[in-house]
Design a protein around this motif. Sequence first.
Motif, PDB file in Angstrom:
ATOM      1  N   GLN A   1     -14.361  -4.721  40.154  1.00  0.00           N
ATOM      2  CA  GLN A   1     -13.432  -5.509  38.740  1.00  0.00           C
ATOM      3  C   GLN A   1     -13.455  -4.584  37.818  1.00  0.00           C
ATOM      4  O   GLN A   1     -12.655  -5.107  36.890  1.00  0.00           O
ATOM      5  CB  GLN A   1     -14.131  -6.241  38.556  1.00  0.00           C
ATOM      6  N   ILE A   2     -14.013  -3.194  37.346  1.00  0.00           N
ATOM      7  CA  ILE A   2     -13.699  -2.604  36.377  1.00  0.00           C
ATOM      8  C   ILE A   2     -13.318  -1.118  36.482  1.00  0.00           C
ATOM      9  O   ILE A   2     -14.066  -0.193  37.060  1.00  0.00           O
ATOM     10  CB  ILE A   2     -15.496  -2.571  36.071  1.00  0.00           C
ATOM     11  N   THR A   3     -12.565  -0.581  35.484  1.00  0.00           N
ATOM     12  CA  THR A   3     -12.014   0.211  35.738  1.00  0.00           C
ATOM     13  C   THR A   3     -12.507   1.180  34.751  1.00  0.00           C
ATOM     14  O   THR A   3     -12.604   0.537  33.033  1.00  0.00           O
ATOM     15  CB  THR A   3     -11.024   0.217  35.042  1.00  0.00           C
ATOM     16  N   VAL A   4     -13.317   2.417  34.312  1.00  0.00           N
ATOM     17  CA  VAL A   4     -13.730   3.341  33.159  1.00  0.00           C
ATOM     18  C   VAL A   4     -12.078   3.718  32.466  1.00  0.00           C
ATOM     19  O   VAL A   4     -11.946   4.666  33.358  1.00  0.00           O
ATOM     20  CB  VAL A   4     -14.329   4.109  33.622  1.00  0.00           C
ATOM     21  N   ILE A   5     -12.623   3.728  31.285  1.00  0.00           N
ATOM     22  CA  ILE A   5     -11.796   4.638  30.299  1.00  0.00           C
ATOM     23  C   ILE A   5     -12.444   4.719  29.179  1.00  0.00           C
ATOM     24  O   ILE A   5     -12.586   4.034  28.174  1.00  0.00           O
ATOM     25  CB  ILE A   5     -10.201   4.109  30.050  1.00  0.00           C
ATOM     26  N   HIS A   6     -12.441   6.215  29.075  1.00  0.00           N
ATOM     27  CA  HIS A   6     -13.603   6.765  28.061  1.00  0.00           C
ATOM     28  C   HIS A   6     -12.889   6.653  27.389  1.00  0.00           C
ATOM     29  O   HIS A   6     -12.085   6.956  26.960  1.00  0.00           O
ATOM     30  CB  HIS A   6     -13.739   7.859  28.683  1.00  0.00           C
ATOM     31  N   ASN A   7     -13.488   6.567  26.154  1.00  0.00           N
ATOM     32  CA  ASN A   7     -13.037   6.275  24.516  1.00  0.00           C
ATOM     33  C   ASN A   7     -12.321   8.076  24.060  1.00  0.00           C
ATOM     34  O   ASN A   7     -12.550   9.264  24.532  1.00  0.00           O
ATOM     35  CB  ASN A   7     -14.650   5.920  23.203  1.00  0.00           C
ATOM     36  N   ALA A   8     -11.316   8.162  23.260  1.00  0.00           N
ATOM     37  CA  ALA A   8     -10.949   9.019  23.269  1.00  0.00           C
ATOM     38  C   ALA A   8     -10.435   9.403  21.285  1.00  0.00           C
ATOM     39  O   ALA A   8     -10.414   7.844  21.089  1.00  0.00           O
ATOM     40  CB  ALA A   8     -10.061   9.508  24.236  1.00  0.00           C
ATOM     41  N   VAL A   9     -10.174  10.440  20.852  1.00  0.00           N
ATOM     42  CA  VAL A   9      -9.434  10.591  19.703  1.00  0.00           C
ATOM     43  C   VAL A   9      -8.317  11.405  19.364  1.00  0.00           C
ATOM     44  O   VAL A   9      -8.565  12.109  20.733  1.00  0.00           O
ATOM     45  CB  VAL A   9     -10.796  11.191  18.256  1.00  0.00           C
ATOM     46  N   GLU A  10      -7.838  11.177  18.392  1.00  0.00           N
ATOM     47  CA  GLU A  10      -6.621  11.911  18.142  1.00  0.00           C
ATOM     48  C   GLU A  10      -7.110  13.661  17.920  1.00  0.00           C
ATOM     49  O   GLU A  10      -8.096  13.844  17.416  1.00  0.00           O
ATOM     50  CB  GLU A  10      -5.306  11.725  17.654  1.00  0.00           C
ATOM     51  N   PRO A  11      -6.377  14.699  18.391  1.00  0.00           N
ATOM     52  CA  PRO A  11      -7.416  15.870  17.900  1.00  0.00           C
ATOM     53  C   PRO A  11      -6.398  15.663  15.999  1.00  0.00           C
ATOM     54  O   PRO A  11      -5.597  15.155  15.663  1.00  0.00           O
ATOM     55  CB  PRO A  11      -5.241  16.635  18.773  1.00  0.00           C
ATOM     56  N   PHE A  12      -7.769  16.382  16.007  1.00  0.00           N
ATOM     57  CA  PHE A  12      -7.395  16.690  14.312  1.00  0.00           C
ATOM     58  C   PHE A  12      -6.355  17.380  13.598  1.00  0.00           C
ATOM     59  O   PHE A  12      -5.940  18.383  14.122  1.00  0.00           O
ATOM     60  CB  PHE A  12      -9.363  17.003  13.737  1.00  0.00           C
ATOM     61  N   ASN A  13      -5.475  16.729  12.798  1.00  0.00           N
ATOM     62  CA  ASN A  13      -4.645  18.266  12.180  1.00  0.00           C
ATOM     63  C   ASN A  13      -4.711  18.983  11.417  1.00  0.00           C
ATOM     64  O   ASN A  13      -4.481  20.034  11.391  1.00  0.00           O
ATOM     65  CB  ASN A  13      -3.890  16.910  11.095  1.00  0.00           C
ATOM     66  N   GLY A  14      -6.863  18.994  10.812  1.00  0.00           N
ATOM     67  CA  GLY A  14      -7.052  20.130  10.556  1.00  0.00           C
ATOM     68  C   GLY A  14      -6.714  20.606   8.737  1.00  0.00           C
ATOM     69  O   GLY A  14      -7.075  20.886   8.238  1.00  0.00           O
ATOM     70  N   LYS A  15      -6.132  19.218   8.314  1.00  0.00           N
ATOM     71  CA  LYS A  15      -5.963  19.123   6.476  1.00  0.00           C
ATOM     72  C   LYS A  15      -7.588  18.477   6.366  1.00  0.00           C
ATOM     73  O   LYS A  15      -7.649  17.643   7.194  1.00  0.00           O
ATOM     74  CB  LYS A  15      -4.956  17.994   6.551  1.00  0.00           C
ATOM     75  N   ILE A  16      -7.810  19.041   5.074  1.00  0.00           N
ATOM     76  CA  ILE A  16      -9.464  19.193   4.315  1.00  0.00           C
ATOM     77  C   ILE A  16      -9.344  18.438   3.451  1.00  0.00           C
ATOM     78  O   ILE A  16      -8.040  19.360   2.556  1.00  0.00           O
ATOM     79  CB  ILE A  16     -10.187  19.886   4.743  1.00  0.00           C
ATOM     80  N   THR A  17      -8.861  18.117   2.693  1.00  0.00           N
ATOM     81  CA  THR A  17      -9.304  17.291   1.615  1.00  0.00           C
ATOM     82  C   THR A  17     -10.821  17.444   0.807  1.00  0.00           C
ATOM     83  O   THR A  17     -11.161  16.514   1.196  1.00  0.00           O
ATOM     84  CB  THR A  17      -8.754  15.669   0.749  1.00  0.00           C
ATOM     85  N   LEU A  18     -11.149  18.897   0.348  1.00  0.00           N
ATOM     86  CA  LEU A  18     -12.246  18.191  -0.642  1.00  0.00           C
ATOM     87  C   LEU A  18     -12.865  16.979  -1.274  1.00  0.00           C
ATOM     88  O   LEU A  18     -12.503  16.730  -2.156  1.00  0.00           O
ATOM     89  CB  LEU A  18     -12.587  20.331  -1.169  1.00  0.00           C
ATOM     90  N   LEU A  19     -14.341  17.050  -1.121  1.00  0.00           N
ATOM     91  CA  LEU A  19     -14.498  15.169  -1.763  1.00  0.00           C
ATOM     92  C   LEU A  19     -15.554  17.054  -3.088  1.00  0.00           C
ATOM     93  O   LEU A  19     -16.110  17.442  -2.832  1.00  0.00           O
ATOM     94  CB  LEU A  19     -15.591  14.694  -0.862  1.00  0.00           C
TER      95      LEU A  19
END
Length: 298
Positions: free
Chosen positions: A135-153
């Motif tokens: 009754q249960i389907t596994v779909i793992h969590n995922a994230v979009e690829p990081f765009n590489g743009k870094i804004t320094l804090l």
Amino acid sequence: LQLCKILKPYVNNIIVVCSKKGMKIQELNELKIKLFDIPDIENKSLAVILSLLNKLSKIIRNENISVIHTHHRMAAFYTSILKFKYNFVFINTSHNTFYNKKYFTHIALKTANKIACGNIVKQNLVDIFGFSENQITVIHNAVEPFNGKITLLDDLTRLKNNGYFIVGSVGRLSEQKGMEYFILSYLQVQKICPNVKYVIIGDGEKKEDLKRLVESLNISHNIIFLGYQENVRNIMSQMDLLVLSSLWEGFPLTPIEAFSVGKTIIATAVDGTIEIVTDGKNGYLVPAKDELMLADKI
């Protein structure tokens, strides 16, 4: 939000119904997706339940809803009731392992197409709540690829320029995330590595308790609370090391997000975390509630 972005080109209409207005309203507006504020979903009083059922019923009817996807047991409970009246597809994603409210959870999820975000979460639904594996389907969590743009804090840049090694922890400031053990580990770390600073990213109901703990330990200048941050991976990319000190997890995003920006993680060996982090290979695993072992690995 990820689902909305992906599905938007393929469906006629996406309605987002959330328990309260979150931090992504602007992005939803840009996608031209409606947001209905449902603020009292945790409230168990009969008057509130009847009121919300009426409100949700109107949304389903007026917006011609054909699919409802829930991420929360109380939301699933409402949807299971509304299923008696309306013909829609009911999907629920379980994001955590639970051991309470067994009868309630079984009733709430009984008629749903059930998704688990990891194998441990699926096994939890089988072992604790009595659902069959098919009754249960596994779909793992995922994230979009990081765009590489870094804004320094500025705060982090200043620490780096002063030669500090930055250890970060990202997550809701709640009991689940075990942030107090992360904080307590600093007492051991600083004995050997005095040039380390801890940074905590997130907000939640335990924020003031955690700040009081930091003050009582007299380490306020070494534990920096950055609060909620919109672009978490932008900040992760500016850390030297990341820690996930959770007491339980379903299939946590933090390790995946850390890997997506090329960072090592130390995590507690709980539930779905061990599906992602392999001890000594792509990070370190430590027991939950063990600040000494956590400090040793840091």
